[in-house]
Design a protein around this motif. Sequence first.
Motif, PDB file in Angstrom:
ATOM      1  N   MET A   1       0.846  -1.186   0.000  1.00 11.03           N
ATOM      2  CA  MET A   1       0.000   0.000   0.000  1.00 11.03           C
ATOM      3  C   MET A   1       0.888   1.244   0.000  1.00 11.03           C
ATOM      4  O   MET A   1       1.932   1.267   0.619  1.00 11.03           O
ATOM      5  CB  MET A   1      -0.907  -0.015   1.225  1.00 11.03           C
ATOM      6  N   VAL A   2       0.409   2.268  -0.677  1.00  6.80           N
ATOM      7  CA  VAL A   2       1.150   3.525  -0.807  1.00  6.80           C
ATOM      8  C   VAL A   2       0.250   4.674  -0.389  1.00  6.80           C
ATOM      9  O   VAL A   2      -0.936   4.702  -0.708  1.00  6.80           O
ATOM     10  CB  VAL A   2       1.610   3.725  -2.266  1.00  6.80           C
ATOM     11  N   GLU A   3       0.820   5.636   0.340  1.00  7.99           N
ATOM     12  CA  GLU A   3       0.112   6.877   0.660  1.00  7.99           C
ATOM     13  C   GLU A   3       0.539   7.937  -0.335  1.00  7.99           C
ATOM     14  O   GLU A   3       1.688   7.956  -0.779  1.00  7.99           O
ATOM     15  CB  GLU A   3       0.493   7.370   2.061  1.00  7.99           C
ATOM     16  N   TYR A   4      -0.376   8.829  -0.662  1.00 11.02           N
ATOM     17  CA  TYR A   4      -0.102   9.917  -1.599  1.00 11.02           C
ATOM     18  C   TYR A   4      -0.311  11.251  -0.893  1.00 11.02           C
ATOM     19  O   TYR A   4      -1.191  11.393  -0.050  1.00 11.02           O
ATOM     20  CB  TYR A   4      -1.031   9.847  -2.809  1.00 11.02           C
ATOM     21  N   LYS A   5       0.488  12.237  -1.283  1.00  4.69           N
ATOM     22  CA  LYS A   5       0.375  13.604  -0.757  1.00  4.69           C
ATOM     23  C   LYS A   5       0.421  14.547  -1.946  1.00  4.69           C
ATOM     24  O   LYS A   5       1.307  14.439  -2.803  1.00  4.69           O
ATOM     25  CB  LYS A   5       1.544  13.889   0.192  1.00  4.69           C
ATOM     26  N   VAL A   6      -0.522  15.464  -2.028  1.00  6.62           N
ATOM     27  CA  VAL A   6      -0.537  16.485  -3.075  1.00  6.62           C
ATOM     28  C   VAL A   6      -0.450  17.842  -2.387  1.00  6.62           C
ATOM     29  O   VAL A   6      -1.261  18.159  -1.523  1.00  6.62           O
ATOM     30  CB  VAL A   6      -1.827  16.413  -3.929  1.00  6.62           C
ATOM     31  N   VAL A   7       0.547  18.613  -2.772  1.00  2.00           N
ATOM     32  CA  VAL A   7       0.720  19.958  -2.223  1.00  2.00           C
ATOM     33  C   VAL A   7       0.440  20.945  -3.352  1.00  2.00           C
ATOM     34  O   VAL A   7       1.094  20.916  -4.390  1.00  2.00           O
ATOM     35  CB  VAL A   7       2.142  20.155  -1.665  1.00  2.00           C
ATOM     36  N   GLU A   8      -0.537  21.795  -3.131  1.00  5.24           N
ATOM     37  CA  GLU A   8      -0.957  22.785  -4.130  1.00  5.24           C
ATOM     38  C   GLU A   8      -0.351  24.135  -3.778  1.00  5.24           C
ATOM     39  O   GLU A   8      -0.339  24.529  -2.611  1.00  5.24           O
ATOM     40  CB  GLU A   8      -2.485  22.879  -4.093  1.00  5.24           C
ATOM     41  N   THR A   9       0.149  24.831  -4.775  1.00  2.00           N
ATOM     42  CA  THR A   9       0.681  26.171  -4.544  1.00  2.00           C
ATOM     43  C   THR A   9       0.323  27.089  -5.705  1.00  2.00           C
ATOM     44  O   THR A   9       0.373  26.684  -6.863  1.00  2.00           O
ATOM     45  CB  THR A   9       2.209  26.159  -4.321  1.00  2.00           C
ATOM     46  N   SER A  10      -0.058  28.303  -5.376  1.00  2.00           N
ATOM     47  CA  SER A  10      -0.303  29.302  -6.415  1.00  2.00           C
ATOM     48  C   SER A  10       0.910  30.211  -6.585  1.00  2.00           C
ATOM     49  O   SER A  10       0.950  31.025  -7.496  1.00  2.00           O
ATOM     50  CB  SER A  10      -1.547  30.137  -6.083  1.00  2.00           C
ATOM     51  N   LEU A  11       1.903  30.049  -5.706  1.00  2.00           N
ATOM     52  CA  LEU A  11       3.155  30.776  -5.828  1.00  2.00           C
ATOM     53  C   LEU A  11       4.143  29.847  -6.538  1.00  2.00           C
ATOM     54  O   LEU A  11       4.751  28.979  -5.927  1.00  2.00           O
ATOM     55  CB  LEU A  11       3.684  31.181  -4.450  1.00  2.00           C
ATOM     56  N   VAL A  12       4.254  30.000  -7.851  1.00  2.00           N
ATOM     57  CA  VAL A  12       5.054  29.088  -8.673  1.00  2.00           C
ATOM     58  C   VAL A  12       6.384  29.764  -9.010  1.00  2.00           C
ATOM     59  O   VAL A  12       6.577  30.298 -10.104  1.00  2.00           O
ATOM     60  CB  VAL A  12       4.287  28.671  -9.951  1.00  2.00           C
ATOM     61  N   THR A  13       7.281  29.755  -8.019  1.00  2.00           N
ATOM     62  CA  THR A  13       8.637  30.274  -8.202  1.00  2.00           C
ATOM     63  C   THR A  13       9.610  29.176  -7.808  1.00  2.00           C
ATOM     64  O   THR A  13       9.227  28.216  -7.117  1.00  2.00           O
ATOM     65  CB  THR A  13       8.895  31.512  -7.324  1.00  2.00           C
ATOM     66  N   ASP A  14      10.863  29.317  -8.214  1.00  2.00           N
ATOM     67  CA  ASP A  14      11.847  28.308  -7.845  1.00  2.00           C
ATOM     68  C   ASP A  14      11.989  28.207  -6.329  1.00  2.00           C
ATOM     69  O   ASP A  14      12.052  27.102  -5.781  1.00  2.00           O
ATOM     70  CB  ASP A  14      13.198  28.580  -8.506  1.00  2.00           C
ATOM     71  N   ASP A  15      11.970  29.326  -5.626  1.00  2.00           N
ATOM     72  CA  ASP A  15      12.099  29.301  -4.169  1.00  2.00           C
ATOM     73  C   ASP A  15      10.921  28.588  -3.501  1.00  2.00           C
ATOM     74  O   ASP A  15      11.106  27.797  -2.580  1.00  2.00           O
ATOM     75  CB  ASP A  15      12.230  30.717  -3.607  1.00  2.00           C
ATOM     76  N   ALA A  16       9.720  28.878  -3.960  1.00  2.00           N
ATOM     77  CA  ALA A  16       8.528  28.258  -3.368  1.00  2.00           C
ATOM     78  C   ALA A  16       8.516  26.752  -3.617  1.00  2.00           C
ATOM     79  O   ALA A  16       8.212  25.969  -2.710  1.00  2.00           O
ATOM     80  CB  ALA A  16       7.266  28.899  -3.927  1.00  2.00           C
ATOM     81  N   LEU A  17       8.857  26.344  -4.830  1.00  2.00           N
ATOM     82  CA  LEU A  17       8.871  24.915  -5.148  1.00  2.00           C
ATOM     83  C   LEU A  17       9.986  24.193  -4.399  1.00  2.00           C
ATOM     84  O   LEU A  17       9.788  23.079  -3.898  1.00  2.00           O
ATOM     85  CB  LEU A  17       8.991  24.710  -6.652  1.00  2.00           C
ATOM     86  N   GLU A  18      11.153  24.817  -4.264  1.00  2.00           N
ATOM     87  CA  GLU A  18      12.242  24.220  -3.483  1.00  2.00           C
ATOM     88  C   GLU A  18      11.842  24.030  -2.035  1.00  2.00           C
ATOM     89  O   GLU A  18      12.141  23.002  -1.428  1.00  2.00           O
ATOM     90  CB  GLU A  18      13.488  25.098  -3.549  1.00  2.00           C
ATOM     91  N   GLU A  19      11.162  25.021  -1.476  1.00  2.00           N
ATOM     92  CA  GLU A  19      10.719  24.912  -0.079  1.00  2.00           C
ATOM     93  C   GLU A  19       9.749  23.751   0.106  1.00  2.00           C
ATOM     94  O   GLU A  19       9.857  22.987   1.066  1.00  2.00           O
ATOM     95  CB  GLU A  19      10.067  26.225   0.379  1.00  2.00           C
ATOM     96  N   ILE A  20       8.808  23.599  -0.798  1.00  2.00           N
ATOM     97  CA  ILE A  20       7.866  22.476  -0.728  1.00  2.00           C
ATOM     98  C   ILE A  20       8.612  21.154  -0.821  1.00  2.00           C
ATOM     99  O   ILE A  20       8.386  20.234  -0.016  1.00  2.00           O
ATOM    100  CB  ILE A  20       6.802  22.590  -1.838  1.00  2.00           C
ATOM    101  N   LEU A  21       9.504  21.032  -1.802  1.00  2.00           N
ATOM    102  CA  LEU A  21      10.258  19.791  -1.968  1.00  2.00           C
ATOM    103  C   LEU A  21      11.098  19.472  -0.739  1.00  2.00           C
ATOM    104  O   LEU A  21      11.092  18.333  -0.243  1.00  2.00           O
ATOM    105  CB  LEU A  21      11.146  19.874  -3.209  1.00  2.00           C
ATOM    106  N   ASN A  22      11.820  20.449  -0.220  1.00  2.00           N
ATOM    107  CA  ASN A  22      12.674  20.220   0.945  1.00  2.00           C
ATOM    108  C   ASN A  22      11.875  19.905   2.209  1.00  2.00           C
ATOM    109  O   ASN A  22      12.260  19.038   2.999  1.00  2.00           O
ATOM    110  CB  ASN A  22      13.596  21.419   1.182  1.00  2.00           C
ATOM    111  N   THR A  23      10.751  20.579   2.389  1.00  2.00           N
ATOM    112  CA  THR A  23       9.923  20.360   3.577  1.00  2.00           C
ATOM    113  C   THR A  23       9.349  18.953   3.608  1.00  2.00           C
ATOM    114  O   THR A  23       9.453  18.242   4.613  1.00  2.00           O
ATOM    115  CB  THR A  23       8.780  21.393   3.631  1.00  2.00           C
ATOM    116  N   TRP A  24       8.738  18.530   2.505  1.00  2.00           N
ATOM    117  CA  TRP A  24       8.039  17.244   2.513  1.00  2.00           C
ATOM    118  C   TRP A  24       8.980  16.051   2.403  1.00  2.00           C
ATOM    119  O   TRP A  24       8.717  15.000   2.965  1.00  2.00           O
ATOM    120  CB  TRP A  24       6.949  17.226   1.445  1.00  2.00           C
TER     121      TRP A  24
END
Length: 60
Positions: free
Chosen positions: A1-24
């Motif tokens: 079994m696998v769990e899935y996580k979807v993180v939605e962001t309306s701030l589509v910048t390299d910094d915002a995406l890096e923060e999401i990737l690093n956090t999760w």
Amino acid sequence: MVEYKVVETSLVTDDALEEILNTWTARGWHYDGMQFAMREASKRPAMAFVLFTRKPSQNA
């Protein structure tokens, strides 16, 4: 079994995406992909959906 996580962001910048990737990934999630929602009048994405997976913990 696998769990899935979807993180939605309306701030589509390299910094915002890096923060999401690093956090999760630091929380044990594995990056699985990214999808973008585009605006008709712009080449820049309006939103991004960052997808992660993980195996459920035995304690859950």
